[in-house]
Write a protein that holds these residues in place. Sequence first.
Motif, short mmCIF file in Angstrom:
data_model
loop_
_atom_site.label_atom_id
_atom_site.label_comp_id
_atom_site.label_asym_id
_atom_site.label_seq_id
_atom_site.Cartn_x
_atom_site.Cartn_y
_atom_site.Cartn_z
N MET A 1 11.66 -39.69 -22.71
CA MET A 1 12.53 -38.61 -22.96
C MET A 1 11.49 -37.26 -22.98
SD MET A 1 15.10 -37.54 -25.96
CE MET A 1 16.15 -39.08 -25.62
N GLU A 2 11.94 -36.31 -22.05
CA GLU A 2 11.21 -34.95 -22.09
C GLU A 2 11.56 -33.99 -23.28
OE1 GLU A 2 9.13 -33.70 -20.11
OE2 GLU A 2 8.81 -35.56 -19.17
N PRO A 3 10.78 -33.41 -24.04
CA PRO A 3 11.17 -32.43 -25.12
C PRO A 3 12.15 -31.15 -24.73
CG PRO A 3 8.89 -33.06 -25.18
CD PRO A 3 9.35 -33.55 -23.72
N LEU A 4 13.00 -31.28 -25.45
CA LEU A 4 13.75 -29.97 -25.27
C LEU A 4 12.92 -28.56 -25.35
CD1 LEU A 4 17.21 -30.97 -26.97
CD2 LEU A 4 16.71 -31.12 -24.57
N THR A 5 13.52 -27.57 -24.74
CA THR A 5 12.62 -26.40 -24.86
C THR A 5 13.80 -25.30 -24.52
OG1 THR A 5 12.13 -26.02 -22.45
CG2 THR A 5 10.38 -27.04 -23.77
N ALA A 6 13.58 -24.07 -25.30
CA ALA A 6 14.63 -22.98 -25.17
C ALA A 6 13.85 -21.78 -25.66
CB ALA A 6 15.69 -23.25 -26.37
N PRO A 7 14.33 -20.65 -25.10
CA PRO A 7 13.97 -19.28 -25.51
C PRO A 7 14.43 -18.93 -26.89
CG PRO A 7 15.27 -19.21 -23.96
CD PRO A 7 15.46 -20.70 -24.01
N ILE A 8 13.75 -18.37 -27.80
CA ILE A 8 14.24 -17.88 -29.04
C ILE A 8 13.83 -16.60 -29.41
CG2 ILE A 8 14.11 -18.14 -31.45
CD1 ILE A 8 13.59 -21.25 -31.23
N GLU A 9 14.66 -15.54 -29.72
CA GLU A 9 14.60 -14.24 -30.06
C GLU A 9 14.64 -14.02 -31.32
OE1 GLU A 9 15.56 -9.79 -28.93
OE2 GLU A 9 16.10 -11.30 -27.47
N LEU A 10 13.69 -13.51 -32.14
CA LEU A 10 13.98 -13.21 -33.61
C LEU A 10 13.89 -11.52 -33.54
CD1 LEU A 10 11.35 -15.75 -35.14
CD2 LEU A 10 13.90 -16.01 -34.99
N SER A 11 15.01 -10.88 -33.94
CA SER A 11 15.00 -9.56 -33.87
C SER A 11 15.76 -9.13 -35.23
CB SER A 11 15.55 -8.91 -32.57
OG SER A 11 16.64 -9.47 -32.49
#
Length: 320
Positions: A1-11
């Motif tokens: 299984m490929e690890p999930l990735t996602a952009p995260i913005e903390l603002s």
Amino acid sequence: MEPLTAPIELSFDYTRSLGSTLGRFMTGLAGRTIIGARCSDGRIYVPPVEYDPLTGAAVSEFVDVADEGEVLSWTWAGQPMPGQPLDRPFAWALITLDGADTAMLHALDVDSPEAVTTGMRVRARWVAEPVGHIRDIVCFEPASIATAERPAGSATSSDVEPVTMVTTPVSLQVQHSASIQETHYLIGLEQGKLIGQRCPVCRKVYIPPRGACPVDGVPTEEEVELPDRGTVTTFCIVNVPFYGQKIKPPYVCAYILLDGADIAFLHLILDCPAEDVRMGMRVGAVWRPRDEWEPALQNITHFRPTGEADADYDSFKEHL
């Protein structure tokens, strides 16, 4: 299984009170005036320091300096980031203003690295309507550039409303890559499941899974599906409103120990008066509609009381 990735913005918008020294500096900027502080060694610091670096005494003498000066050192920013002063390549420069003994950092608007030299003369480019913020200086530019009309600085700040607060937007963008264990957990949430992992030595179950037991230091490979019910261990009542708040206070944030788990996780307790929440209260998850599920804990909007009898303290005292 490929690890999930996602952009995260903390603002968030960081708001702070300035105090007398920085307040004077920002008020000066609102009048297109740059103010420095004279310390015990006779040196003028820009921006002004609040305390003398030699004696530690509060600074009390302030001096206006020019909005022109010389480049002390610089570095090239070939790929500007969002939120930086300019949206095209520019130089970050340490600039010693005329009348100052220390350099201040700001953007320098030039076409290429070849256009910057140590010792070059530069001057401030002001915004049309200053408000009392470091961004009132858009950037610096070579002093040799002819400007048809340049706003004049004010000799005093008496006509400017004192600036006491400043708000600065803070933003951090990262590309998060989940571990294999976290990926299984997130995919489980997308399927309406709560997946933890069991340590093969101490048999403790962790959710979210950690990949290794913090007690025994061994991999946790056995997956355990947990129910969406549990017990409130500790909690706090949020009474203070803040910018961006999505729920009207008062409301409760609580650590919830799911049945069969050995570690509690933080979530909201709603659908009951905040003053009724207590340690040992039995709660159940409230899920979003099935067609809105995604690989995220936000699939559970909150927990609410189940109406069961409170759990005995001895059943969760080791998990506080």
